[in-house]
Design a protein around this motif. Sequence first.
Motif: not given
Length: 466
Positions: A67-83
């Motif tokens: 199986a191939a696995i591909i990552d999509l970049p995930f943002p460091e900070t997410l709106p609505g999620i505290p620091a």
Amino acid sequence: MGSSPCDDASLPPQPHVLLFPFMSKGHTIPLLYLARLLLRRGVAVTVITTPSNRPFIAQSLQPSSGAAIIDLPFPETLPGIPAGGSGVESVDNLPSISLFFNFAMATQLLQPHFERLLHSLLPRVTFLVSDGFLWWTLDSASKFGIPRFVFFGMSNYIHVVLEEVFNNNDGPQTHNDELVSLTPFPWIRLCKDDLECLVLRSHTKTSTEFRKKVGSATANSYGMIVNSFYELEPLFIDYWNTEYSAPRTWCIGPLCLDQKVQYSKPKQASWTQWLDQKLEDKCCVLYVAFGSQAEVSAEQVREIASGLEESKVNFLWVVRKKSEWEVVEGIEERVKERGMIVREWVDQREILMHESVEGFLSHCGWNSVLESVCAGVPILGFPLMAEQPLNARMVEEELKVGLRVEVEGGLVRKEELEKKVRELMEGEKGKEARKKVKELAAMAEKAVEEGGSSWCTLETLIHETC
Ligand code: UDP
Ligand code: UDP
């Protein structure tokens, strides 16, 4: 190039399926089983994920799987999620499960990356299977003419109940404690607690918007893949496919019966040795585990501990959250050889399959229910959140493979637990449930064998979409 692989009559095309699990273990595991099933049918598989979820997927699939696995970049900070929660890429690691809806909404930030990938990916994608919570993947797939199958880790029973309660009526009529019965299934009588976690607990702007988007994308998908098998719940499968216009349900499970590739498991795990010893001593064991997400309050953990102590049964209890470790401190010394606490990730399927395990005290996540059914182990349902109360109801009332605990003042008391544990392990009801669950386990095996109901459904699905 010129023609797409599907147009070339001389060469049988190799179908290529994209799997896009939602970021939590409970949602990912069944799709990894599906990946292996598809690979064995000669289908090319690409799993889409994010960088920090990759290791779990890569380890579960093993490099040799193809199986191939591909990552999509995930943002460091997410709106609505505290620091404190920045850098979180999985629901399992959220500082609090109450941030679920913010996290789920934020997954849409992956959409531009996903579409760039769809644009360039070869071989051409035959169909997409994405988690129901990733509603926006329907739009992306549609742009590229790719059929999308939606996957929820739930039974048809739950799908039908949700549809009847929320879409075919004017919302849930459970504002008091009265039981509400469903018109087409009058024996299913729901109470407030069955639905509370699903809807009543959260009606913020974000959760309402999320539900709407998920509901609409589900309805407009090509089909719905369900981790269940026809013989388990024919009534609800037939009802869904005849009464509702879309999407059609495809039952291809239990996916956990995929036995060919094992998780990399520590052969000498201390709990395996402990279970082997119990088998040698001719003792039955109650396996106790509440899944990968749920938070159990310290007060509740204390009641469970006392209940297990008083019940006098042998138990293997997986206590995964660090916050719960302190509460269970000392219990092993008190119960001596009778109980074992495990504080790490285990191979649950292997434990349930162990011959000494004769009962499962479970939060009734759908994967756990299916794994228990496949292992022929009766269940004592102890639901904690989401659709688990409905799963527990299904376990007791529809499938008749177990019992449920009763909640009193927001807690399951030790006396109640002790009573139900004994009933499951030693009582008449437990005996009946054990007989029924073993029958279902045999049916499950048949369903996934060549020519079985789930096997044929997957075969049709692959051929219909290419
Ligand atoms: N699981 C496991 N080891 C653990 C905890 C969980 O293998 O230590 C697996 C379990 O076998 C199941 C999944 O994680 O496949 C949990 O899914 P489920 O639907 O039961 O519950 P959730 O974690 O989503 O609440
Ligand atoms: N949903 C749906 N069809 C389904 C299952 C879920 O449309 O068969 C939608 C529905 O709108 C539901 C939402 O998905 O309210 C969230 O699902 P779930 O109840 O599992 O979320 P939770 O409340 O547990 O976070």
